[in-house]
Design a protein around this motif. Structure first.
Motif, PDB file in Angstrom:
ATOM      1  N   PRO A  54       0.828  -1.216   0.000  1.00  0.00           N
ATOM      2  CA  PRO A  54       0.000   0.000   0.000  1.00  0.00           C
ATOM      3  C   PRO A  54       0.858   1.261   0.000  1.00  0.00           C
ATOM      4  O   PRO A  54       2.048   1.221   0.339  1.00  0.00           O
ATOM      5  N   LEU A  55       0.252   2.375  -0.385  1.00  0.00           N
ATOM      6  CA  LEU A  55       0.989   3.633  -0.457  1.00  0.00           C
ATOM      7  C   LEU A  55       1.529   4.050   0.903  1.00  0.00           C
ATOM      8  O   LEU A  55       2.663   4.497   1.032  1.00  0.00           O
ATOM      9  N   LYS A  56       0.695   3.916   1.934  1.00  0.00           N
ATOM     10  CA  LYS A  56       1.094   4.295   3.283  1.00  0.00           C
ATOM     11  C   LYS A  56       0.635   3.225   4.264  1.00  0.00           C
ATOM     12  O   LYS A  56      -0.210   2.390   3.938  1.00  0.00           O
ATOM     13  N   ASN A  57       1.173   3.279   5.468  1.00  0.00           N
ATOM     14  CA  ASN A  57       0.765   2.339   6.500  1.00  0.00           C
ATOM     15  C   ASN A  57      -0.624   2.687   7.035  1.00  0.00           C
ATOM     16  O   ASN A  57      -1.025   3.859   7.057  1.00  0.00           O
ATOM     17  N   LEU A  58      -1.335   1.674   7.485  1.00  0.00           N
ATOM     18  CA  LEU A  58      -2.630   1.893   8.116  1.00  0.00           C
ATOM     19  C   LEU A  58      -2.397   2.502   9.494  1.00  0.00           C
ATOM     20  O   LEU A  58      -1.621   1.979  10.293  1.00  0.00           O
ATOM     21  N   ARG A  59      -3.083   3.597   9.779  1.00  0.00           N
ATOM     22  CA  ARG A  59      -2.908   4.297  11.052  1.00  0.00           C
ATOM     23  C   ARG A  59      -4.220   4.319  11.831  1.00  0.00           C
ATOM     24  O   ARG A  59      -5.310   4.306  11.239  1.00  0.00           O
ATOM     25  N   PRO A  60      -4.136   4.392  13.161  1.00  0.00           N
ATOM     26  CA  PRO A  60      -5.365   4.395  13.973  1.00  0.00           C
ATOM     27  C   PRO A  60      -6.068   5.744  13.934  1.00  0.00           C
ATOM     28  O   PRO A  60      -5.518   6.735  13.428  1.00  0.00           O
ATOM     29  N   ILE A  61      -7.272   5.754  14.466  1.00  0.00           N
ATOM     30  CA  ILE A  61      -8.040   6.994  14.570  1.00  0.00           C
ATOM     31  C   ILE A  61      -8.037   7.420  16.033  1.00  0.00           C
ATOM     32  O   ILE A  61      -8.447   6.657  16.911  1.00  0.00           O
ATOM     33  N   VAL A  62      -7.551   8.611  16.290  1.00  0.00           N
ATOM     34  CA  VAL A  62      -7.466   9.128  17.649  1.00  0.00           C
ATOM     35  C   VAL A  62      -8.141  10.489  17.712  1.00  0.00           C
ATOM     36  O   VAL A  62      -8.396  11.124  16.684  1.00  0.00           O
ATOM     37  N   ALA A  63      -8.431  10.948  18.935  1.00  0.00           N
ATOM     38  CA  ALA A  63      -9.027  12.271  19.146  1.00  0.00           C
ATOM     39  C   ALA A  63      -7.925  13.301  19.322  1.00  0.00           C
ATOM     40  O   ALA A  63      -6.837  12.994  19.820  1.00  0.00           O
ATOM     41  N   GLY A  64      -8.192  14.528  18.906  1.00  0.00           N
ATOM     42  CA  GLY A  64      -7.228  15.603  19.080  1.00  0.00           C
ATOM     43  C   GLY A  64      -7.026  15.945  20.545  1.00  0.00           C
ATOM     44  O   GLY A  64      -7.846  15.616  21.399  1.00  0.00           O
ATOM     45  N   GLN A  65      -5.925  16.607  20.837  1.00  0.00           N
ATOM     46  CA  GLN A  65      -5.611  16.959  22.214  1.00  0.00           C
ATOM     47  C   GLN A  65      -6.235  18.298  22.597  1.00  0.00           C
ATOM     48  O   GLN A  65      -6.571  19.103  21.727  1.00  0.00           O
ATOM     49  N   THR A  66      -6.382  18.506  23.896  1.00  0.00           N
ATOM     50  CA  THR A  66      -6.960  19.693  24.541  1.00  0.00           C
ATOM     51  C   THR A  66      -8.468  19.756  24.311  1.00  0.00           C
ATOM     52  O   THR A  66      -9.014  19.134  23.384  1.00  0.00           O
ATOM     53  N   ASN A  67      -9.140  20.531  25.164  1.00  0.00           N
ATOM     54  CA  ASN A  67     -10.594  20.647  25.086  1.00  0.00           C
ATOM     55  C   ASN A  67     -11.062  21.260  23.771  1.00  0.00           C
ATOM     56  O   ASN A  67     -12.189  21.061  23.343  1.00  0.00           O
ATOM     57  N   ARG A  68     -10.200  22.014  23.129  1.00  0.00           N
ATOM     58  CA  ARG A  68     -10.593  22.684  21.891  1.00  0.00           C
ATOM     59  C   ARG A  68     -10.705  21.709  20.717  1.00  0.00           C
ATOM     60  O   ARG A  68     -11.582  21.848  19.872  1.00  0.00           O
ATOM     61  N   HIS A  69      -9.809  20.725  20.680  1.00  0.00           N
ATOM     62  CA  HIS A  69      -9.728  19.852  19.505  1.00  0.00           C
ATOM     63  C   HIS A  69     -10.139  18.405  19.770  1.00  0.00           C
ATOM     64  O   HIS A  69     -10.092  17.595  18.848  1.00  0.00           O
ATOM     65  N   ASN A  70     -10.498  18.058  21.022  1.00  0.00           N
ATOM     66  CA  ASN A  70     -10.779  16.648  21.302  1.00  0.00           C
ATOM     67  C   ASN A  70     -12.096  16.166  20.707  1.00  0.00           C
ATOM     68  O   ASN A  70     -12.400  14.977  20.775  1.00  0.00           O
ATOM     69  N   GLY A  71     -12.876  17.054  20.105  1.00  0.00           N
ATOM     70  CA  GLY A  71     -14.100  16.625  19.431  1.00  0.00           C
ATOM     71  C   GLY A  71     -13.861  16.187  17.999  1.00  0.00           C
ATOM     72  O   GLY A  71     -14.771  15.679  17.342  1.00  0.00           O
ATOM     73  N   LYS A  72     -12.639  16.386  17.496  1.00  0.00           N
ATOM     74  CA  LYS A  72     -12.317  16.032  16.118  1.00  0.00           C
ATOM     75  C   LYS A  72     -11.437  14.785  16.089  1.00  0.00           C
ATOM     76  O   LYS A  72     -10.563  14.615  16.931  1.00  0.00           O
ATOM     77  N   LEU A  73     -11.672  13.950  15.109  1.00  0.00           N
ATOM     78  CA  LEU A  73     -10.877  12.732  14.953  1.00  0.00           C
ATOM     79  C   LEU A  73      -9.774  12.964  13.931  1.00  0.00           C
ATOM     80  O   LEU A  73      -9.957  13.698  12.964  1.00  0.00           O
ATOM     81  N   ARG A  74      -8.637  12.325  14.158  1.00  0.00           N
ATOM     82  CA  ARG A  74      -7.498  12.443  13.235  1.00  0.00           C
ATOM     83  C   ARG A  74      -6.742  11.114  13.228  1.00  0.00           C
ATOM     84  O   ARG A  74      -7.026  10.217  14.014  1.00  0.00           O
TER      85      ARG A  74
END
Length: 236
Positions: A54-74
């Motif tokens: 594959p082009l890139k490795n499979l990576r996990p889905i985690v939440a962003g850090q701090t209260n400002r960004h923890n609602g977004k997945l990356r």
């Protein structure tokens, strides 16, 4: 003609420097469409070069850090050992089949753990693992693909996606509810503060309760009250 006068009082002299050469510092992005096409072309050529990887490795889905960004997945750095274990994989084998691992990261909650385990299970079902030697199809944590799967159309396009498996789309639709008296009386900020204070002083409160329980038990049995760490330190 009006007569020019100096400024009054103790003010600064006018010293205006107009920025006449601003054009040198303007940055343009007229090449943006061409760069997009170039990135696409580079991905295609790389996919052909490293096929069937594959082009890139499979990576996990985690939440962003701090209260400002923890609602977004990356995308995270790599899967934890616990996630790989639940998916029936070992870190050593996972790295050989295009799965990123990270021995430092830990699972903070059950929801994130189950989400990444499901991501690994989906990857195991979709991946077409080419055998090391043609005609020798081995079984293991991920079975080698059969001869029909190797020659299928899906095998030729399995490494074209740059993120392997895309991020799940978040549902941003709002749900309207009718406010009840119980909801109006609920003090959300007070509940948050109490939870924060409970987390901050939970360890001290637990120790204090354990010591009080030990004192009551010693008093009931007619024994001497246990000493605190401070009392033992002062005795020394």
């Amino acid at each position: 003609m009006e007569k020019l006068e100096m400024v009054k009082h103790n003010n600064a002299l006018p010293n205006v420097h107009l920025r006449k050469h601003w054009g040198k510092f303007v940055r343009t992005w007229f090449d943006q469409p061409a760069k997009k096409a170039k990135r696409y072309s580079n991905r295609r050529s790389k996919a052909e070069k490293i096929f069937p990887r594959p082009l890139k490795n499979l990576r996990p889905i985690v939440a962003g850090q701090t209260n400002r960004h923890n609602g977004k997945l990356r995308y995270g750095k790599g899967f934890t050992t616990e996630e790989l274990k639940k998916a029936g994989l070992t870190p050593t084998f996972a790295r050989t089949v295009g799965i990123a691992t990270d021995h430092r990261r830990t699972n903070a909650n059950k929801e994130a753990l189950e989400r990444n385990v499901a991501r690994l299970e989906e990857y195991k079902k979709k991946i077409i693992l080419f055998p090391l030697k043609e005609g020798q199809h081995k079984k293991g944590q991920i079975n080698d693909a059969t001869a029909e799967q190797v020659k299928s159309e899906a095998a030729n396009i399995q490494n074209n996606n740059k993120s392997i498996i895309d991020l799940p789309k978040s549902d941003k639709s709002a749900e309207f509810v009718t406010l009840t008296e119980e909801m109006k009386k609920h003090r959300a900020y007070q509940q948050i503060r109490q939870a924060q204070i409970g987390q901050k002083y939970g360890r001290k409160r637990h120790k204090k309760a354990m010591y009080a329980e030990a004192c009551r038990k010693a008093e009931a049995e007619g024994k001497e009250k246990p000493k605190t760490r401070w009392e033992m330190k002062m005795k020394k």
